[in-house]
Scaffold this motif. Structure first.
Motif, short mmCIF file in Angstrom:
data_model
loop_
_atom_site.label_atom_id
_atom_site.label_comp_id
_atom_site.label_asym_id
_atom_site.label_seq_id
_atom_site.Cartn_x
_atom_site.Cartn_y
_atom_site.Cartn_z
N SER A 34 8.66 -43.67 -10.80
CA SER A 34 7.52 -42.91 -11.35
C SER A 34 7.64 -41.42 -11.08
O SER A 34 6.80 -40.64 -11.54
N HIS A 35 8.68 -41.01 -10.34
CA HIS A 35 8.84 -39.60 -10.01
C HIS A 35 10.17 -39.07 -10.57
O HIS A 35 11.14 -39.81 -10.71
N TYR A 36 10.19 -37.76 -10.86
CA TYR A 36 11.40 -37.11 -11.36
C TYR A 36 12.48 -37.16 -10.28
O TYR A 36 12.21 -36.99 -9.11
N PRO A 37 13.75 -37.39 -10.65
CA PRO A 37 14.26 -37.56 -12.01
C PRO A 37 14.31 -39.02 -12.47
O PRO A 37 14.81 -39.31 -13.56
N PHE A 38 13.80 -39.93 -11.66
CA PHE A 38 13.95 -41.35 -11.96
C PHE A 38 12.99 -41.85 -13.04
O PHE A 38 13.14 -42.96 -13.54
#
Length: 249
Positions: free
Chosen positions: A21-25
């Protein structure tokens, strides 16, 4: 012995990632990433703006030892540290064959690479001019497109791994054809290309392995199946209907 790719495949260490749910994933290029196989010649990533092509390409380049802003493995500079930590979450399956040359080209930071070359040559006692490997003329003295082409013609020496992020950014259609020609020469000299592009001309390289990045993940596609090809062909064949639809009052 049949040539092998210098980089065979990459795999995302999904078991090591706490959250997508968080950048870069959270971006499509990473969220849908499992394993990507690379062509021994040309592999191309296509997708809409924001799909994560550049982020993925940056991770591949950094994971293979290149500077995040571009250049060769010997370049070690940073004008602003903005690259992601994605490269640490990827496994790189490399061939036993080692490439003799390599370069990471980022259109957005190529100005910084050109500046770094000039700074190296201005430093006392550095050695033979670095710019001699790039045609002998400061890349700042060339147009953006000319400097790109000079890089490929003068600096890329073959038997190399070349990672290119939107190489068409400053190139006219004619110059894009010149890039295709130079790519072919280098591929014949045991070079491997990994490219992110929006250009239907660049992605038309014969036999290229093309991956489409979208909301559903990363999938191999044929050239004619790419949205870039379909929209460009439809527009050039009959532009007026598209223009009428775009300019509805």
């Amino acid at each position: 012995m049949e040539p092998l790719p210098y980089l065979r495949d990459i795999q995302l260490k999904r078991e090591k990632i706490d959250s997508f749910s968080h950048y870069p994933f959270c971006i499509p290029a990473v969220k849908g990433l499992d394993k990507i196989d690379f062509s021994p010649e040309v592999t191309i990533f296509v997708g809409e703006n924001g799909s994560g092509k550049s982020t993925l390409l940056e991770a591949i380049a950094v994971g293979m030892g290149f500077n995040a802003e571009g250049g060769t493995k010997n370049f070690n500079f940073s004008t602003r540290s903005t690259h992601s930590e994605l490269y640490k979450s990827i496994r790189y399956n490399k061939s036993f064959r080692r490439y003799k040359d390599g370069f990471f080209l980022r259109a957005e930071s190529f100005y910084n690479v050109s500046t770094h070359i000039d700074e190296l040559d201005e430093a006392p006692g550095f050695g033979p001019p670095v710019i001699d490997s790039y045609g002998g003329v400061s890349l700042h003295q060339l147009s953006h497109g000319e400097s790109f082409l000079s890089l490929m013609v003068e600096r890329f020496g073959g038997k190399g791994l070349y990672i290119l992020d939107e190489p068409e950014a400053a190139l006219s259609p004619m110059r894009q054809l010149s890039v295709l020609s130079r790519m072919h020469q280098l591929v014949q000299d045991q070079s491997q290309f990994i490219i992110a592009t929006h250009s239907p001309m660049i992605m038309a390289y014969p036999g290229a392995l093309i991956y489409q990045i979208g909301p559903s993940g990363i999938h191999p596609v044929k050239y004619e199946e790419t949205e870039h090809y379909a929209i460009t062909k439809a527009f050039l064949n009959n532009p007026q209907p598209m223009l009428d639809e775009l300019f509805v009052d």
